[in-house]
Design an enzyme around this catalytic site. Sequence first.
Site, mmCIF file in Angstrom:
data_model
loop_
_atom_site.group_PDB
_atom_site.id
_atom_site.type_symbol
_atom_site.label_atom_id
_atom_site.label_comp_id
_atom_site.label_asym_id
_atom_site.label_seq_id
_atom_site.Cartn_x
_atom_site.Cartn_y
_atom_site.Cartn_z
ATOM 1 N N GLU A 160 -2.919 7.617 -4.295
ATOM 2 C CA GLU A 160 -3.016 6.362 -3.533
ATOM 3 C C GLU A 160 -2.877 5.170 -4.476
ATOM 4 O O GLU A 160 -3.652 5.041 -5.425
ATOM 5 C CB GLU A 160 -4.364 6.284 -2.806
ATOM 6 C CG GLU A 160 -4.457 5.084 -1.881
ATOM 7 C CD GLU A 160 -5.840 4.954 -1.226
ATOM 8 O OE1 GLU A 160 -6.850 4.915 -1.960
ATOM 9 O OE2 GLU A 160 -5.891 4.913 0.013
ATOM 10 N N TYR B 297 0.865 -1.184 0.000
ATOM 11 C CA TYR B 297 0.000 0.000 0.000
ATOM 12 C C TYR B 297 0.895 1.225 0.000
ATOM 13 O O TYR B 297 1.874 1.289 0.759
ATOM 14 C CB TYR B 297 -0.887 0.017 1.253
ATOM 15 C CG TYR B 297 -1.715 1.284 1.373
ATOM 16 C CD1 TYR B 297 -2.995 1.342 0.833
ATOM 17 C CD2 TYR B 297 -1.198 2.419 1.998
ATOM 18 C CE1 TYR B 297 -3.743 2.503 0.913
ATOM 19 C CE2 TYR B 297 -1.946 3.587 2.077
ATOM 20 C CZ TYR B 297 -3.215 3.618 1.539
ATOM 21 O OH TYR B 297 -3.955 4.762 1.615
#
Length: 398
Positions: free
Chosen positions: A205, A117
């Site tokens: 992101e 992530y």
Amino acid sequence: MNIQEYHAKALLAQYGVTVSKGVAVQSENEFDQALSQFPDDDIIVVKSQILAGGRGKGVFKNGFQGGVKLTRSKREAKRVAEKMLGNTLVTPQTGPAGRKVRTLYFTHAENIAHEYYLAILMDREAAKPVIIASSEGGVDIEEVATNSPEKITKVHVDPTRGLQPYQARQIAFGLGFSGSAFAGMLKSLEGLYQVFWDKDASLVEINPLVLTREGTVVALDAKIGFDDNALFRHPEIAALRDLNEEDEKEVEASKHNLSYISLDGNIACLVNGAGLAMSTMDIIKYFGGEPANFLDVGGGADTEQVTAAFKIILSDPKVKGILVNIFGGIMKCDTIARGIIAAARSVEITVPLVVRLEGTHVELGQELLARSGLSLVSADSLADAAEKIVNLVREDSS
Ligand code: ADP
Ligand code: MG
């Protein structure tokens, strides 16, 4: 403003971030041509392009499961694509209404060794960009943050110096990278930070950023949000706006330079100044009501803008009452009054309207309203106004 994954990936590629090869399509007759661009034995992922996450776990209203699908052949890719395109996808982030899929992205399936992530956003408290990375990618980052916060690395970047090589190394080490993949990770980080900075992004992101079995670092998903107030500096980004996915009323408002945000309640607010708008929403809630929107007509709105604001509010069927709360400073109370009257001439105001005016030209404003013959309720303080509109809406619905 957010952009679709395929646009975000094209932007990332310009900054040297590795993304899988892909082709976007908007109609069924583009399927064959798009798929012919992949090698025959390629494994292809079909990805619904909507501005909401959780697509992989999403379900279509036609019953088809998954808004992101790995397929084994071009034939299967085509069959899956037919099920997705034009249908409505519901994910944990879309709400029950879901989003209609108008674009599909065919992309090469990577051989995933590990999912990470990675996000870059503005830490307002520190007044610096922060890079958040975790070795637990592909899943809900909120869950990782709650259950195993030690698996999340945070690095603040000094905006005047940019991302320093030692910081990129710190993140790559923290994620457990080594060897040639380590260099790939540094390159990705550098590109991601540069996109964030150059384009005035509010969020970059990548979930997941993956390490492939071949040892390359690839962005498999990409969500990029931009600061609306800086979009004028980036016409090439503004051009990527997907109006299909935005609230029609918000789009209309932005054409008139109004700050408007749709909310879930039934009391519409028309206010000048963001701070006053916030306190107006608070006080509506205090008296037990729910605001239907945030609408700031700004300091210097003219009659045309106020009329547009009224039309936008009245086009919303959930609005059961309107509260106008104006503190006349640069914005004169008579301007608001003229706007209300003009709006009432072109659209019928069928819900209770409470008006509280204060400040510059207040007497003139009130006089204009009184003479207009409009049915409205005047209020002399913010609390009085909020209480009145909440009660009127309540009476109407009972
Ligand atoms: P969302 O976050 O909206 O569910 P993603 O793009 O993250 O959508 O896709 C969901 C999952 O599908 C990813 O976590 C990844 O495991 C898999 N996936 C997505 N794109 C690819 C790809 N190109 N190759 C292999 N797997 C993929
Ligand atoms: Mg994702």
